[in-house]
Design an enzyme around this catalytic site. Structure first.
Site, PDB file in Angstrom:
ATOM      1  N   THR A  49     -39.077   2.746 -41.025  1.00  0.00           N
ATOM      2  CA  THR A  49     -38.151   3.420 -41.935  1.00  0.00           C
ATOM      3  C   THR A  49     -38.145   2.746 -43.298  1.00  0.00           C
ATOM      4  O   THR A  49     -38.109   3.418 -44.336  1.00  0.00           O
ATOM      5  CB  THR A  49     -36.728   3.430 -41.344  1.00  0.00           C
ATOM      6  OG1 THR A  49     -36.759   4.073 -40.065  1.00  0.00           O
ATOM      7  CG2 THR A  49     -35.756   4.152 -42.254  1.00  0.00           C
ATOM      8  N   ASN A  61     -38.271   7.608 -38.288  1.00  0.00           N
ATOM      9  CA  ASN A  61     -36.859   7.684 -37.924  1.00  0.00           C
ATOM     10  C   ASN A  61     -36.428   9.150 -37.900  1.00  0.00           C
ATOM     11  O   ASN A  61     -36.560   9.848 -38.900  1.00  0.00           O
ATOM     12  CB  ASN A  61     -36.014   6.899 -38.933  1.00  0.00           C
ATOM     13  CG  ASN A  61     -34.634   6.595 -38.428  1.00  0.00           C
ATOM     14  OD1 ASN A  61     -33.950   7.459 -37.907  1.00  0.00           O
ATOM     15  ND2 ASN A  61     -34.204   5.350 -38.585  1.00  0.00           N
ATOM     16  N   PHE A  62     -35.918   9.612 -36.764  1.00  0.00           N
ATOM     17  CA  PHE A  62     -35.542  11.013 -36.610  1.00  0.00           C
ATOM     18  C   PHE A  62     -34.074  11.279 -36.917  1.00  0.00           C
ATOM     19  O   PHE A  62     -33.634  12.425 -36.855  1.00  0.00           O
ATOM     20  CB  PHE A  62     -35.859  11.491 -35.187  1.00  0.00           C
ATOM     21  CG  PHE A  62     -37.326  11.633 -34.929  1.00  0.00           C
ATOM     22  CD1 PHE A  62     -37.999  12.780 -35.294  1.00  0.00           C
ATOM     23  CD2 PHE A  62     -38.046  10.602 -34.338  1.00  0.00           C
ATOM     24  CE1 PHE A  62     -39.356  12.915 -35.078  1.00  0.00           C
ATOM     25  CE2 PHE A  62     -39.406  10.721 -34.110  1.00  0.00           C
ATOM     26  CZ  PHE A  62     -40.064  11.885 -34.480  1.00  0.00           C
ATOM     27  N   LYS A 112     -37.010  -5.976 -32.011  1.00  0.00           N
ATOM     28  CA  LYS A 112     -37.859  -5.012 -32.728  1.00  0.00           C
ATOM     29  C   LYS A 112     -39.150  -5.687 -33.151  1.00  0.00           C
ATOM     30  O   LYS A 112     -39.142  -6.739 -33.780  1.00  0.00           O
ATOM     31  CB  LYS A 112     -37.132  -4.437 -33.940  1.00  0.00           C
ATOM     32  CG  LYS A 112     -37.929  -3.329 -34.630  1.00  0.00           C
ATOM     33  CD  LYS A 112     -37.078  -2.573 -35.629  1.00  0.00           C
ATOM     34  CE  LYS A 112     -37.876  -1.482 -36.323  1.00  0.00           C
ATOM     35  NZ  LYS A 112     -38.353  -0.450 -35.383  1.00  0.00           N
ATOM     36  N   HIS A 148     -32.618  -5.337 -38.313  1.00  0.00           N
ATOM     37  CA  HIS A 148     -32.723  -4.787 -36.964  1.00  0.00           C
ATOM     38  C   HIS A 148     -32.527  -5.898 -35.927  1.00  0.00           C
ATOM     39  O   HIS A 148     -32.592  -7.086 -36.250  1.00  0.00           O
ATOM     40  CB  HIS A 148     -34.083  -4.127 -36.733  1.00  0.00           C
ATOM     41  CG  HIS A 148     -34.192  -2.747 -37.296  1.00  0.00           C
ATOM     42  ND1 HIS A 148     -34.616  -2.512 -38.583  1.00  0.00           N
ATOM     43  CD2 HIS A 148     -33.920  -1.529 -36.758  1.00  0.00           C
ATOM     44  CE1 HIS A 148     -34.609  -1.204 -38.812  1.00  0.00           C
ATOM     45  NE2 HIS A 148     -34.188  -0.589 -37.726  1.00  0.00           N
TER      46      HIS A 148
END
EC number: 1.17.1.8
Length: 248
Positions: free
Chosen positions: A145, A101-102, A138, A134
């Site tokens: 994460t 996760n950015f 997904k 989510h």
């Protein structure tokens, strides 16, 4: 800087939009997940940003590394071969930054969870568990994460030794196990929560993504960082490396 995007799904399109709005970066090319990729596919790029799926990422890895262009990998689901990927990066003299996760918000959240896990470790009355939610599309389960958060918790708390994703009927969770629960529901972008519980109180630490822009903005920012880092110190990096330098 010029970035080549591998993957034209929801995240790929969001990254392209962030680049377009930046006014300082450009998209050199967008490659579909099923495109035939060679080292020449990345000519003229300062960095590659990959948001595909496990099989495509692993299949394209050799070509990406052979191009000599640093890679930001947002594709998840390959933790079981992470050591092998890191070895390939080193052998090629390349650079790859991986994160589940950015989002800067998520990464601040992960550090907060790790610190909370460290603080409760000496106090046996406190237990900890984790959950994630989510959207139903997904694929990986639990999320990358959530697994990253679990690694932080285990690293900071000597009372927790292993992760439990599902409990068989009739078996109780053990004190040294960390439960990581996953829910797939509607169009939820992503919600991650750490629960700390004792007989006297409950502490809840949570992060909720409002949209995908935080993920995309973080990916572009780390790609620009990696492009510069690659020139003097190629290697296998994580978001911790990026954040540690920014916070220094």
């Amino acid at each position: 800087m010029k970035f080549t995007l591998v993957g034209n799904g929801r995240m790929g399109r969001e990254v392209a939009a962030v680049i377009s709005r930046s006014g300082i970066h450009e998209t050199a090319a967008v490659l579909d997940v099923d495109a035939k990729i060679t080292p020449d596919s990345f000519r003229g790029s300062d960095a590659i940003i990959d948001f595909t799926v496990r099989d495509a990422f692993l299949q394209n890895l050799d070509a990406m590394l052979a191009s000599g262009v640093p890679v930001v990998a947002g594709t998840t689901g390959w933790d079981d071969v992470r050591a092998g990927v890191a070895s390939k990066v080193k052998a090629a003299g390349g650079s790859l930054l991986y994160s589940a996760n950015f989002s800067l918000g998520v990464n601040i959240f992960l550090r907060t969870v790790r610190e909370a896990s460290r603080l409760i470790a000496p106090f046996e009355q406190f237990d900890i568990a984790f959950s994630e939610q989510h959207h139903t599309a997904k694929a990986d389960f639990p999320s990358g994460t959530a697994l990253a958060a679990a690694e932080h918790i285990l690293a900071a708390n000597s009372r927790k030794h292993s992760i439990v994703r599902q409990l068989p009927d009739g078996r109780k969770i053990q004190p040294d196990e960390l439960q990581v629960a996953a829910i797939r529901l509607g169009g939820v972008f992503g919600k991650h929560t750490a629960f700390i519980d004792s007989e006297a109180d409950e502490i809840v630490i949570s992060h909720t993504a409002k949209n995908r822009s935080g993920f995309a903005s973080g990916a572009v920012e780390t790609a620009a960082w990696l492009a510069l880092r690659h020139k003097t110190a190629p290697g296998f990096y994580t978001m911790d490396d990026f954040l540690n330098e920014r916070l220094a």
